[in-house]
Design an enzyme around this catalytic site. Structure first.
Site, PDB file in Angstrom:
ATOM      1  N   LYS A   8       0.750  -1.270   0.081  1.00  0.00           N
ATOM      2  CA  LYS A   8       0.131  -0.093  -0.015  1.00  0.00           C
ATOM      3  C   LYS A   8       0.953   1.154   0.008  1.00  0.00           C
ATOM      4  O   LYS A   8       1.863   1.142   0.559  1.00  0.00           O
ATOM      5  CB  LYS A   8      -0.980  -0.239   1.062  1.00  0.00           C
ATOM      6  N   SER A  19      -9.897   1.566   2.970  1.00  0.00           N
ATOM      7  CA  SER A  19      -8.903   2.353   2.028  1.00  0.00           C
ATOM      8  C   SER A  19      -7.946   1.647   1.433  1.00  0.00           C
ATOM      9  O   SER A  19      -7.309   2.109   0.404  1.00  0.00           O
ATOM     10  CB  SER A  19      -8.128   3.478   2.910  1.00  0.00           C
ATOM     11  N   SER A  48      -9.733  -0.801   7.288  1.00  0.00           N
ATOM     12  CA  SER A  48      -9.190  -0.799   5.834  1.00  0.00           C
ATOM     13  C   SER A  48      -8.502  -1.872   5.102  1.00  0.00           C
ATOM     14  O   SER A  48      -8.414  -1.903   3.824  1.00  0.00           O
ATOM     15  CB  SER A  48      -8.291   0.386   5.624  1.00  0.00           C
TER      16      SER A  48
HETATM   17  N1  GLN Z   1     -12.948   3.913   6.516  1.00  0.00           N
HETATM   18  C1  GLN Z   1     -12.017   4.210   7.457  1.00  0.00           C
HETATM   19  C2  GLN Z   1     -11.781   5.667   7.563  1.00  0.00           C
HETATM   20  O1  GLN Z   1     -11.909   6.130   6.515  1.00  0.00           O
HETATM   21  C3  GLN Z   1     -11.040   3.174   7.684  1.00  0.00           C
HETATM   22  C4  GLN Z   1      -9.763   3.680   7.391  1.00  0.00           C
HETATM   23  C5  GLN Z   1      -8.801   2.900   7.690  1.00  0.00           C
HETATM   24  O2  GLN Z   1      -8.737   1.918   8.249  1.00  0.00           O
HETATM   25  N2  GLN Z   1      -7.354   3.244   7.156  1.00  0.00           N
HETATM   26  O3  GLN Z   1     -11.222   6.204   8.319  1.00  0.00           O
END
Ligand code: GLN
Length: 486
Positions: free
Chosen positions: A75, A150, A174
């Site tokens: 990532k 994400s 995410s």
């Molecule tokens: N969807 C969550 C957010 O937008 C999780 C993001 C993550 O785990 N990096 O914060």
């Protein structure tokens, strides 16, 4: 396309290594095959921001080790020395990482082939990979749907059979949520099990690297390499390295106490086909020797709110460092320092990141911090205690990973809250610092994968892997792959 006889693109790391042992083909050939598949499929899939050359990839990895010749994607908020680490943000579009993240370093030493940088939501903020400043990633099962986020790029590449493993990051779900939406396995480890050194911070008290694979065994294999204490990250726990594949024998401990979180499974808005799939899975686990009982965890209903406040507050502080002085782009023609900061940040950050910084500063501000930030911290303590209590009675807890199957692009354009609620079931584990693993548990009528998660007490990864693996072996979900990428 480079052709290797009899090799499936969905080959597991474990099988790949057997092929190398028997000299069916070499890691160099398999890497060529992998790079060909990226060339062929990734124009549609959009999983990678960059794929490196075979020469570069080979030059960075050892020629032996437990992950010898296993290609993977990282990532883009995790540093790879000498490569861009953009966090899918314009502000870091030209930022070159000066060192390897500890996890990256350990993977290279274990012989893994790090093929490129995965697309993601900007600074890991999102649940659909739509906030990337650079490109769209689609769901391999249906290109009109998001892959989740994400870590959408990492997960889509694994699900589409481009690589057998990928690293993502988890702050609120995410890795697990996109894993559920794309039909693969995603682990969020105990806070402190995997070093955050070289991971660009979003909300440091919850950030962890997470691992995406198509099988539970492969996941355990990768975690065995990257987990364990790191002197470069003082928040890592004092645990040494461990072979998490050791206990994977297809059996669950007899009498395993599994708690089903009632207010999660039957929460309004959960896809009924998902409820049925989880109920069926629970019956299977019962037959395998588990004792299943429903449990109410009222605090779960507050997790999205707690997460919303804490994540924004920490993000506002962490992202203050991107000011045009030390990292990334700098606005041109500013008249003074303050204007340079403002212009750089206005031009460099996308709308979602800006919104989060503003909310973060608001919940921390004098006059509001008590009502929001401090209350959220108190609620976090209650949540940790509630989980501790629950793990006196249960070995594992079960809940849906996401409320439904993958959704369409722009589905929540006019209802941002619904998008934030994607984290409803996942972020509790991040808030409490406990490990959780999402596994595929079936398909809905629309042909899209469904996912459920097991949560365990601190450092219960071995048990999570054992149970998830045994469950996986009783089912066929991990053998089903998106037709467009076969
Ligand atoms: N969807 C969550 C957010 O937008 C999780 C993001 C993550 O785990 N990096 O914060």
């Amino acid at each position: 396309m480079n052709f290797i006889p009899e090799v499936s693109p969905f080959i597991s790391i474990a099988e790949l290594q057997k092929c190398y042992e028997h000299k069916k083909f070499s890691p160099t050939e398999f890497l060529e095959f992998t790079l060909d598949r990226f060339r062929k499929f990734d124009t549609t899939l959009g999983s990678a921001l960059e794929i490196f050359t075979a020469e570069f990839i080979h030059s960075k990895s050892e020629t032996h080790g437990p992950l010898y010749g296993a290609p993977g994607l990282i990532k883009d908020n995790i540093c790879q020395e000498g490569r861009i680490a953009s966090c899918a943000s314009k502000i870091l579009a030209n930022y070159q990482a000066p060192y390897d993240a500890t996890a990256v370093n350990r993977l290279k030493k274990a012989g893994a082939l790090l093929v490129g940088r995965a697309n993601c939501d900007e600074f890991a903020m999102g649940s659909s990979t739509e906030t990337s400043a650079f490109q769209k990633t689609v769901n391999p099962w249906d290109s009109t749907k998001v892959p989740g986020g994400s870590s959408g790029g990492s997960i889509a590449a694994v699900a589409a059979g481009l690589v057998p493993w990928a690293l993502g990051t988890e702050t609120g779900g995410s890795v697990r949520q996109p894993a559920a939406l794309c039909g693969i396995v995603g682990l969020k480890p105990t806070y402190g099990l995997i070093s955050r050194y070289g991971v660009v911070a979003y909300a440091s008290s919850m950030d962890q690297i997470g691992v995406a694979t198509r099988t539970v065994y492969d996941n355990a294999l990768v975690v065995s390499i990257i987990a364990g204490n790191d002197s470069s990250d003082a928040t890592t726990l004092s645990v040494g390295s461990q072979d998490y594949t050791a206990g994977l024998d297809g059996k669950i401990p007899l009498g395993l106490r599994v708690g089903v979180i009632k207010n999660a499974l039957y929460a309004p808005g959960v896809d009924l086909q998902l409820v049925t799939a989880i109920q069926t899975s629970l019956k299977q686990l019962e037959k395998m020797g588990a004792v299943i009982q429903e449990v109410d965890m009222p605090i779960m209903d507050y997790s999205a709110a707690i997460y919303f406040i804490l994540s924004r507050a920490e993000a506002a502080s962490n992202l203050a460092r991107f000011d045009g002085v030390r990292y990334g782009i700098r606005a041109k023609n500013a008249q003074n320092l303050a204007q340079m900061y403002t212009e750089t940040r206005s031009q460099g950050f996308g709308a979602e990141v800006k919104a989060r910084i503003m909310i973060g500063n608001f919940v921390l501000s004098v006059g509001h911090a008590d009502e929001f930030y401090h209350n959220a911290r108190k609620a976090q303590k209650v949540m940790c205690q509630n989980f501790k209590d629950a793990f006196q009675k249960f070995d594992l807890l079960v809940a849906p990973t996401a409320p439904s199957t993958a959704f369409a692009f722009n589905a929540f354009e006019h209802d941002k809250l619904q998008l934030d609620l994607q984290d409803y079931f996942t972020c509790a584990a991040n808030i409490a610092g406990i490990p959780a693993i999402s596994v595929p548990c079936g398909f809905a009528d629309n042909g899209l994968p469904l996912g459920m998660q097991f949560m365990g007490s601190h450092l219960s990864e071995s048990l999570l892997f054992k149970v998830a693996h045994a469950y996986e072996q009783k089912n066929v979900w991990h053998t089903m792959h998106p037709p467009a990428y076969q």
